[in-house]
Design a protein around this motif. Structure first.
Motif, PDB file in Angstrom:
ATOM      1  N   LEU A 216       0.859  -1.188   0.000  1.00  0.00           N
ATOM      2  CA  LEU A 216       0.000   0.000   0.000  1.00  0.00           C
ATOM      3  C   LEU A 216       0.891   1.232   0.000  1.00  0.00           C
ATOM      4  CD1 LEU A 216      -2.906   1.069   0.160  1.00  0.00           C
ATOM      5  CD2 LEU A 216      -2.675   1.082   2.643  1.00  0.00           C
ATOM      6  N   PRO A 217       0.984   1.940  -1.124  1.00  0.00           N
ATOM      7  CA  PRO A 217       1.881   3.094  -1.210  1.00  0.00           C
ATOM      8  C   PRO A 217       1.514   4.195  -0.215  1.00  0.00           C
ATOM      9  CG  PRO A 217       1.204   2.380  -3.397  1.00  0.00           C
ATOM     10  CD  PRO A 217       0.344   1.649  -2.421  1.00  0.00           C
ATOM     11  N   THR A 218       2.525   4.817   0.342  1.00  0.00           N
ATOM     12  CA  THR A 218       2.316   5.947   1.249  1.00  0.00           C
ATOM     13  C   THR A 218       1.725   7.121   0.474  1.00  0.00           C
ATOM     14  OG1 THR A 218       4.196   5.241   2.589  1.00  0.00           O
ATOM     15  CG2 THR A 218       3.467   7.526   2.851  1.00  0.00           C
ATOM     16  N   PRO A 219       0.728   7.816   1.043  1.00  0.00           N
ATOM     17  CA  PRO A 219       0.154   8.976   0.343  1.00  0.00           C
ATOM     18  C   PRO A 219       1.222   9.985  -0.059  1.00  0.00           C
ATOM     19  CG  PRO A 219      -1.218   8.389   2.210  1.00  0.00           C
ATOM     20  CD  PRO A 219       0.007   7.530   2.306  1.00  0.00           C
ATOM     21  N   GLY A 220       1.132  10.455  -1.280  1.00  0.00           N
ATOM     22  CA  GLY A 220       2.060  11.465  -1.784  1.00  0.00           C
ATOM     23  C   GLY A 220       3.302  10.923  -2.445  1.00  0.00           C
ATOM     24  N   THR A 221       3.536   9.603  -2.345  1.00  0.00           N
ATOM     25  CA  THR A 221       4.741   9.032  -2.946  1.00  0.00           C
ATOM     26  C   THR A 221       4.479   8.659  -4.408  1.00  0.00           C
ATOM     27  OG1 THR A 221       4.141   6.797  -2.212  1.00  0.00           O
ATOM     28  CG2 THR A 221       5.534   8.109  -0.755  1.00  0.00           C
ATOM     29  N   GLY A 222       5.544   8.615  -5.197  1.00  0.00           N
ATOM     30  CA  GLY A 222       5.429   8.202  -6.579  1.00  0.00           C
ATOM     31  C   GLY A 222       5.092   6.725  -6.692  1.00  0.00           C
TER      32      GLY A 222
ATOM     33  N   ALA B 289      -1.978  -9.796  -6.571  1.00  0.00           N
ATOM     34  CA  ALA B 289      -1.939  -9.053  -5.307  1.00  0.00           C
ATOM     35  C   ALA B 289      -1.684  -7.566  -5.525  1.00  0.00           C
ATOM     36  CB  ALA B 289      -0.875  -9.631  -4.385  1.00  0.00           C
ATOM     37  N   VAL B 290      -1.326  -7.185  -6.758  1.00  0.00           N
ATOM     38  CA  VAL B 290      -1.151  -5.762  -7.086  1.00  0.00           C
ATOM     39  C   VAL B 290      -2.541  -5.145  -7.261  1.00  0.00           C
ATOM     40  CG1 VAL B 290      -0.224  -4.124  -8.757  1.00  0.00           C
ATOM     41  CG2 VAL B 290       1.052  -6.209  -8.196  1.00  0.00           C
ATOM     42  N   PRO B 291      -2.826  -4.011  -6.612  1.00  0.00           N
ATOM     43  CA  PRO B 291      -4.154  -3.401  -6.727  1.00  0.00           C
ATOM     44  C   PRO B 291      -4.552  -3.131  -8.173  1.00  0.00           C
ATOM     45  CG  PRO B 291      -2.978  -2.434  -4.885  1.00  0.00           C
ATOM     46  CD  PRO B 291      -1.995  -3.323  -5.597  1.00  0.00           C
ATOM     47  N   LEU B 292      -5.760  -3.557  -8.501  1.00  0.00           N
ATOM     48  CA  LEU B 292      -6.313  -3.450  -9.847  1.00  0.00           C
ATOM     49  C   LEU B 292      -7.430  -2.414  -9.868  1.00  0.00           C
ATOM     50  CD1 LEU B 292      -6.860  -4.495 -12.795  1.00  0.00           C
ATOM     51  CD2 LEU B 292      -8.355  -6.218 -11.745  1.00  0.00           C
TER      52      LEU B 292
ATOM     53  N   VAL C 168      -7.207   7.286  -4.648  1.00  0.00           N
ATOM     54  CA  VAL C 168      -5.857   7.813  -4.867  1.00  0.00           C
ATOM     55  C   VAL C 168      -4.856   6.733  -4.499  1.00  0.00           C
ATOM     56  CG1 VAL C 168      -4.159   9.571  -4.240  1.00  0.00           C
ATOM     57  CG2 VAL C 168      -6.577  10.197  -4.431  1.00  0.00           C
ATOM     58  N   VAL C 169      -3.894   6.507  -5.371  1.00  0.00           N
ATOM     59  CA  VAL C 169      -2.798   5.564  -5.122  1.00  0.00           C
ATOM     60  C   VAL C 169      -1.507   6.367  -5.143  1.00  0.00           C
ATOM     61  CG1 VAL C 169      -1.608   3.500  -5.921  1.00  0.00           C
ATOM     62  CG2 VAL C 169      -4.085   3.699  -6.234  1.00  0.00           C
TER      63      VAL C 169
ATOM     64  N   LYS D 246      -9.422  17.092  -4.239  1.00  0.00           N
ATOM     65  CA  LYS D 246      -8.910  18.355  -3.691  1.00  0.00           C
ATOM     66  C   LYS D 246      -8.366  18.159  -2.293  1.00  0.00           C
ATOM     67  CE  LYS D 246     -10.161  23.216  -3.058  1.00  0.00           C
ATOM     68  NZ  LYS D 246     -11.228  24.238  -3.243  1.00  0.00           N
ATOM     69  N   THR D 247      -9.055  17.374  -1.465  1.00  0.00           N
ATOM     70  CA  THR D 247      -8.585  17.149  -0.101  1.00  0.00           C
ATOM     71  C   THR D 247      -7.311  16.315  -0.070  1.00  0.00           C
ATOM     72  OG1 THR D 247      -9.899  15.126   0.236  1.00  0.00           O
ATOM     73  CG2 THR D 247     -10.946  17.245   0.761  1.00  0.00           C
ATOM     74  N   GLN D 248      -7.146  15.424  -1.035  1.00  0.00           N
ATOM     75  CA  GLN D 248      -5.989  14.530  -1.053  1.00  0.00           C
ATOM     76  C   GLN D 248      -4.776  15.141  -1.738  1.00  0.00           C
ATOM     77  OE1 GLN D 248      -6.102  11.559   0.711  1.00  0.00           O
ATOM     78  NE2 GLN D 248      -8.003  12.586   1.303  1.00  0.00           N
ATOM     79  N   LYS D 249      -4.988  16.232  -2.466  1.00  0.00           N
ATOM     80  CA  LYS D 249      -3.892  16.960  -3.124  1.00  0.00           C
ATOM     81  C   LYS D 249      -3.050  16.040  -4.017  1.00  0.00           C
ATOM     82  CE  LYS D 249      -3.690  20.329   0.639  1.00  0.00           C
ATOM     83  NZ  LYS D 249      -2.863  20.967   1.694  1.00  0.00           N
ATOM     84  N   ALA D 250      -3.749  15.242  -4.813  1.00  0.00           N
ATOM     85  CA  ALA D 250      -3.044  14.366  -5.753  1.00  0.00           C
ATOM     86  C   ALA D 250      -2.306  15.204  -6.789  1.00  0.00           C
ATOM     87  CB  ALA D 250      -4.031  13.428  -6.432  1.00  0.00           C
ATOM     88  N   ASP D 251      -1.094  14.801  -7.125  1.00  0.00           N
ATOM     89  CA  ASP D 251      -0.311  15.534  -8.128  1.00  0.00           C
ATOM     90  C   ASP D 251      -0.914  15.393  -9.514  1.00  0.00           C
ATOM     91  OD1 ASP D 251       1.523  16.343  -6.217  1.00  0.00           O
ATOM     92  OD2 ASP D 251       2.850  14.628  -6.556  1.00  0.00           O
ATOM     93  N   TRP D 252      -1.490  14.213  -9.774  1.00  0.00           N
ATOM     94  CA  TRP D 252      -2.078  13.918 -11.071  1.00  0.00           C
ATOM     95  C   TRP D 252      -3.425  13.268 -10.846  1.00  0.00           C
ATOM     96  CZ3 TRP D 252       1.357  15.641 -14.665  1.00  0.00           C
ATOM     97  CH2 TRP D 252       2.695  15.722 -14.259  1.00  0.00           C
ATOM     98  N   VAL D 253      -4.401  13.595 -11.668  1.00  0.00           N
ATOM     99  CA  VAL D 253      -5.720  12.967 -11.579  1.00  0.00           C
ATOM    100  C   VAL D 253      -6.107  12.470 -12.966  1.00  0.00           C
ATOM    101  CG1 VAL D 253      -8.159  13.265 -11.031  1.00  0.00           C
ATOM    102  CG2 VAL D 253      -6.434  14.438  -9.644  1.00  0.00           C
ATOM    103  N   TRP D 254      -6.514  11.219 -13.017  1.00  0.00           N
ATOM    104  CA  TRP D 254      -6.919  10.590 -14.274  1.00  0.00           C
ATOM    105  C   TRP D 254      -8.415  10.365 -14.288  1.00  0.00           C
ATOM    106  CZ3 TRP D 254      -4.080   9.831 -18.534  1.00  0.00           C
ATOM    107  CH2 TRP D 254      -2.689   9.897 -18.414  1.00  0.00           C
ATOM    108  N   LEU D 255      -9.079  10.829 -15.325  1.00  0.00           N
ATOM    109  CA  LEU D 255     -10.438  10.416 -15.618  1.00  0.00           C
ATOM    110  C   LEU D 255     -10.339   9.177 -16.496  1.00  0.00           C
ATOM    111  CD1 LEU D 255     -13.502  10.994 -15.461  1.00  0.00           C
ATOM    112  CD2 LEU D 255     -13.255  12.213 -17.637  1.00  0.00           C
TER     113      LEU D 255
END
Length: 418
Positions: free
Chosen positions: A99-105, A175-178, A247-248, A277-286
């Motif tokens: 589970l990636p840490t929030p904000g990490t690449g 086991a990788v999130p899909l 968000v991943v 907006k609350t999570q401040k993701a660097d990139w957002v994909w539709l």
């Protein structure tokens, strides 16, 4: 009545028998939790043929598939994890989920419209997909933080083709999130409601088989699927089973289906954008499937991905320069511009001939997208050779792909003179 030169009666019988055989496979699914549940949760599911197996009490949902693909059973639970690697015991098996840490690449693989066998179509699929894509996914699974399928998942009416592909994947790969969303062929095998049949799955097989934590789970995280629409009425399953936002690491995903109207989904889009907006993701994909509004795509307004993106980008939270979109439907892999990406070339020989997947990385504050055309035998062989030499590190094999995009989030901001 025949389709693609084969008797429909034979196709139905073959599909029924294949579905029985497919149910014997035991397969793992991991899905990032819906944003409303929090970043520290994932949905973990097992697909098998025994609804009485609780795997040592690990799961709180243990049911036979409803409506479609009913030789399968679904076991599922929403689990809180720590950031980083988590070793879990599911029954007698050990499973490691990162589970990636929030904000990490993060890094992942994207493809759409995978086809391993044509079922009722005159145009064939590329047999190399079934042979090569699992090999690649199994080789690079240790560096993947997510993987994405953009709909028309194996053109599968009965569940046998999906099971055949997933049977070749290692447990560490599954086991990788899909994150996946349905395409038109996941509702109607022949691709349009104009040719709908009672045997079509109408999204019901999809929503159980892929174990996604979608909007319906917001209301009940245990009984997390909405079975209120009976497919015998030849209507798609409820929209809440497919709309997702999550968000991943530092990347946000908003996934939806164009089989439903803007009115049905508008409030969910607003909720998703507020969350981004609350999570401040660097990139957002539709994320969606439809490249243009045909084949069951709702209109007034059009719900294909490019048209929907033009509305979503005006919603607070999504009104950011790093909102991008990706989709399949047209069976090609193509970058249109810096925000629009078509990723549907995975084996169906209708438009483009060479299958490929896209490697996405947001490491080091950069979004990198690289197309790897593994359908080409020479390029596939070269890629495998490179992975052999670099301990399966795809990042070290970029030279064997085509770089579509490589920029930081700051590159999108307007330049201001001092």
């Amino acid at each position: 009545f025949s389709v693609g030169g084969r008797s429909m009666r034979v196709l139905l019988l073959f599909g029924f028998l294949a579905a029985i055989e497919a149910a014997a496979n035991v397969q793992l699914r991991v899905s990032p939790a819906l944003g409303a549940h929090g970043r520290d949760k994932v949905r973990i599911s097992i697909i098998d043929g025994d609804p009485t197996n609780t795997y040592g009490g690990f799961f709180d949902y243990n049911e036979k598939f409803q409506h479609k693909w009913t030789n399968n059973s679904l076991h599922s639970v929403l689990k809180t994890l720590k950031y980083g690697e988590n070793e879990l015991t599911i029954g007698s098996d050990k499973v490691t989920i990162n589970l990636p840490t929030p904000g990490t690449g993060v890094r992942g693989i994207v493809f759409g419209d995978p086809c391993i066998e044509h079922t009722g179509f005159d145009l064939p699929c590329v047999s190399e997909i079934e042979k090569r894509l699992p090999v690649i996914l199994n080789r690079v699974n240790r560096q993947m933080d997510f993987w994405t399928i953009l709909g028309d998942n194996f053109y599968d009416r009965y569940g046998d083709l999906s099971a055949r592909f997933f049977a070749d994947l290692e447990q560490q790969t599954t086991a990788v999130p899909l994150i996946t969303i349905p395409g038109n062929h996941d509702y109607w095998l022949l691709g349009t409601p104009d040719l709908k049949m009672e045997e079509d799955q109408y999204g019901n097989g999809f929503m159980q088989y892929y174990g996604q934590d979608a909007y319906a789970s917001k209301y009940n995280s245990v009984n997390y699927l909405n079975f209120s629409v009976d497919p015998h009425h030849k209507e798609p399953a409820a929209v809440e089973n497919f709309f997702q936002y999550k968000v991943v690491g530092n990347v946000g995903f908003i996934a939806y289906s164009a089989a439903y109207s803007w009115t049905e989904q508008e409030s969910m889009f607003h909720e998703a954008c507020a969350y981004m907006k609350t999570q401040k993701a660097d990139w957002v994909w539709l994320m969606g499937h439809w490249s243009n509004c045909n084949a069951g795509c709702k209109k007034n307004p059009n719900m294909d991905v490019p048209a929907t993106w033009s509305r979503v980008k005006n919603i607070p939270g999504c009104d950011i320069p790093t909102l991008k979109n990706m989709y399949g439907h047209i069976h090609c892999n193509k970058k249109f511009n810096d925000h629009q990406f078509e990723i549907g070339g995975t084996g169906f020989l209708a438009e483009c001939k060479t299958a490929g997947f896209v490697y996405m990385s947001t490491m080091h504050d950069r979004l990198k997208m690289v197309l790897f055309p593994y359908g080409d035998h020479k390029k596939y062989t070269a890629l495998i050779g490179c992975l052999d030499q670099n301990k399966n590190n795809l990042e070290e094999c970029i030279e064997h792909g085509t770089v579509w995009y490589n920029a930081t989030a700051l590159d999108h901001l307007p330049f201001h003179h001092p």
